[in-house]
Write a protein that holds these residues in place. Structure first.
Motif, short mmCIF file in Angstrom:
data_model
loop_
_atom_site.label_atom_id
_atom_site.label_comp_id
_atom_site.label_asym_id
_atom_site.label_seq_id
_atom_site.Cartn_x
_atom_site.Cartn_y
_atom_site.Cartn_z
N HIS A 108 0.85 -1.19 0.00
CA HIS A 108 0.00 0.00 0.00
C HIS A 108 0.88 1.24 0.00
CE1 HIS A 108 -3.48 2.47 0.53
NE2 HIS A 108 -3.04 2.96 1.68
N THR A 109 0.76 2.05 -1.04
CA THR A 109 1.54 3.28 -1.14
C THR A 109 0.59 4.45 -1.26
OG1 THR A 109 1.64 2.97 -3.54
CG2 THR A 109 3.53 2.20 -2.25
N GLN A 110 1.07 5.62 -0.85
CA GLN A 110 0.28 6.82 -1.06
C GLN A 110 0.27 7.13 -2.55
OE1 GLN A 110 2.14 9.79 1.39
NE2 GLN A 110 1.02 9.14 3.20
N THR A 111 -0.66 7.97 -2.95
CA THR A 111 -0.74 8.33 -4.36
C THR A 111 0.61 8.84 -4.85
OG1 THR A 111 -1.89 9.63 -6.03
CG2 THR A 111 -1.56 10.69 -3.90
N GLN A 112 0.96 8.45 -6.06
CA GLN A 112 2.26 8.82 -6.60
C GLN A 112 2.17 9.90 -7.67
OE1 GLN A 112 5.08 5.83 -7.26
NE2 GLN A 112 4.39 4.62 -5.54
N THR A 113 0.99 10.49 -7.80
CA THR A 113 0.80 11.46 -8.88
C THR A 113 1.70 12.67 -8.74
OG1 THR A 113 -1.05 12.44 -7.66
CG2 THR A 113 -1.59 10.79 -9.32
N ARG A 114 2.14 12.99 -7.54
CA ARG A 114 3.00 14.16 -7.34
C ARG A 114 4.45 13.78 -7.01
NH1 ARG A 114 0.03 17.86 -9.62
NH2 ARG A 114 -2.00 18.12 -8.70
N LYS A 115 4.79 12.50 -7.13
CA LYS A 115 6.14 12.03 -6.79
C LYS A 115 7.05 12.12 -8.01
CE LYS A 115 4.62 10.55 -2.78
NZ LYS A 115 4.52 11.43 -1.71
N SER A 116 8.34 12.28 -7.76
CA SER A 116 9.31 12.36 -8.84
C SER A 116 9.61 10.98 -9.39
CB SER A 116 10.61 12.99 -8.33
OG SER A 116 11.28 12.08 -7.47
N ARG A 117 10.23 10.96 -10.57
CA ARG A 117 10.62 9.69 -11.18
C ARG A 117 11.60 8.95 -10.28
NH1 ARG A 117 12.45 8.77 -17.31
NH2 ARG A 117 10.28 9.30 -17.49
N LEU A 118 12.57 9.66 -9.68
CA LEU A 118 13.56 9.03 -8.81
C LEU A 118 12.89 8.40 -7.60
CD1 LEU A 118 16.51 8.42 -8.24
CD2 LEU A 118 16.66 10.63 -7.06
N PHE A 119 11.95 9.11 -6.99
CA PHE A 119 11.24 8.57 -5.83
C PHE A 119 10.51 7.28 -6.21
CE2 PHE A 119 7.44 7.93 -3.31
CZ PHE A 119 7.94 7.99 -2.02
N ARG A 120 9.81 7.31 -7.33
CA ARG A 120 9.06 6.12 -7.75
C ARG A 120 9.99 4.96 -8.07
NH1 ARG A 120 4.09 8.11 -11.50
NH2 ARG A 120 3.62 10.01 -10.41
N TRP A 121 11.11 5.26 -8.70
CA TRP A 121 12.06 4.23 -9.09
C TRP A 121 12.70 3.59 -7.87
CZ3 TRP A 121 17.56 3.96 -8.97
CH2 TRP A 121 18.08 2.91 -9.72
N GLU A 122 12.93 4.40 -6.82
CA GLU A 122 13.61 3.90 -5.63
C GLU A 122 12.68 3.19 -4.65
OE1 GLU A 122 15.38 7.49 -4.14
OE2 GLU A 122 17.32 6.96 -4.97
N GLN A 123 11.42 3.04 -4.98
CA GLN A 123 10.50 2.41 -4.05
C GLN A 123 11.05 1.11 -3.51
OE1 GLN A 123 6.50 1.90 -5.47
NE2 GLN A 123 5.88 3.27 -3.85
N GLN A 124 10.84 0.88 -2.21
CA GLN A 124 11.44 -0.25 -1.51
C GLN A 124 11.04 -1.61 -2.08
OE1 GLN A 124 9.69 2.23 -0.10
NE2 GLN A 124 11.20 3.45 0.94
N PRO A 125 10.11 -2.31 -1.50
CA PRO A 125 9.81 -3.66 -1.97
C PRO A 125 8.97 -3.64 -3.25
CG PRO A 125 8.38 -3.10 -0.13
CD PRO A 125 9.32 -1.94 -0.33
N PRO A 126 8.99 -4.75 -3.97
CA PRO A 126 8.13 -4.81 -5.17
C PRO A 126 6.67 -4.59 -4.76
CG PRO A 126 9.63 -6.68 -5.11
CD PRO A 126 9.77 -5.96 -3.80
N ALA A 127 6.00 -3.71 -5.46
CA ALA A 127 4.64 -3.36 -5.09
C ALA A 127 3.60 -4.31 -5.68
CB ALA A 127 4.34 -1.92 -5.54
N PHE A 128 3.98 -5.11 -6.67
CA PHE A 128 3.02 -5.98 -7.35
C PHE A 128 3.50 -7.42 -7.33
CE2 PHE A 128 2.65 -1.76 -9.10
CZ PHE A 128 1.29 -1.55 -9.06
N ARG A 129 2.53 -8.34 -7.31
CA ARG A 129 2.89 -9.76 -7.36
C ARG A 129 1.88 -10.50 -8.23
NH1 ARG A 129 -0.04 -13.19 -4.20
NH2 ARG A 129 -1.41 -12.23 -2.68
N VAL A 130 2.33 -11.60 -8.79
CA VAL A 130 1.51 -12.44 -9.66
C VAL A 130 0.96 -13.60 -8.84
CG1 VAL A 130 1.62 -14.00 -11.65
CG2 VAL A 130 2.77 -11.78 -11.73
N THR A 131 -0.30 -13.93 -9.07
CA THR A 131 -0.94 -15.02 -8.30
C THR A 131 -0.76 -16.38 -8.94
OG1 THR A 131 -3.05 -14.68 -9.43
CG2 THR A 131 -2.69 -13.46 -7.37
N ASN A 132 -0.58 -16.43 -10.28
CA ASN A 132 -0.49 -17.71 -10.96
C ASN A 132 0.41 -17.59 -12.19
OD1 ASN A 132 -0.87 -20.07 -12.41
ND2 ASN A 132 -3.03 -20.21 -11.91
N TYR A 133 1.67 -17.96 -12.03
CA TYR A 133 2.63 -17.82 -13.13
C TYR A 133 2.29 -18.71 -14.32
CZ TYR A 133 5.67 -15.10 -10.08
OH TYR A 133 6.18 -14.13 -9.27
#
Length: 178
Positions: A108-133
């Motif tokens: 869960h992240t706050q809205t990223q509409t006002r965040k910089s490219r660097l901030f978005r790129w540096e985000q800590q853990p992967p925000a998305f995961r696949v349920t069935n490869y």
């Protein structure tokens, strides 16, 4: 659109329907869709763009459409995923399955509409995961979102999808910030 992802992640093709300007009608449409419960806007744009994509002879036969998911907390607050109607209508026009169950937002992240490219790129853990490869392996997937600003959200989604192995990812969005 392809240049947004060049050198970051491999996508077969990226396309968008409209240009998003800070003081324009597209901005108003997207804001009404996202924040004013006007879901029919996403459906309308999906039908319209779906007809255009269905007529595009350069687009290969795709296997499925996947909308960028919302985190369950944000989904509960908003009540709907603003991309679902758009992607569902496009999937109908292309006669492919609409799969909202394969890609989940796990952070869960706050809205990223006002965040910089660097901030978005540096985000800590992967925000998305696949349920069935196995449902993705060897497939041609159309990944869809509302607006591309830096491309960080879609980049994170593509990385998650690519963990399935051999997969081709195509991207379509409602709008792009020029």
């Amino acid at each position: 659109m392809d240049r947004v992802f060049y050198g970051r992640v491999r996508v077969q093709k990226a396309t968008c329907f409209l240009f998003f300007h800070e003081k324009g009608i597209v901005r108003n449409l997207i804001h009404y869709l996202k924040y004013r419960n006007q879901r029919q806007i996403g459906d309308f744009l999906g039908r319209w763009y779906g007809e255009i994509l269905a007529a595009d002879k350069a687009l290969p036969a795709l296997d499925m459409a996947i909308p960028v998911p919302l985190h369950p907390k944000k989904l509960k607050i908003r009540g709907y995923n603003q991309v679902s109607g758009f992607s569902g209508e496009i999937a109908r026009r292309l006669c492919i399955p609409h799969r909202e169950d394969l890609l989940l937002k796990s952070t869960h992240t706050q809205t990223q509409t006002r965040k910089s490219r660097l901030f978005r790129w540096e985000q800590q853990p992967p925000a998305f995961r696949v349920t069935n490869y196995s449902d993705l392996r060897g497939k041609k997937v159309l990944l869809m979102d509302d607006v591309i600003t830096t491309g960080a959200t879609l980049e994170a989604c593509v990385k998650a999808l690519k963990r399935a192995g051999e997969i081709e990812v195509y991207i379509a969005t409602m709008a792009v910030v020029p």
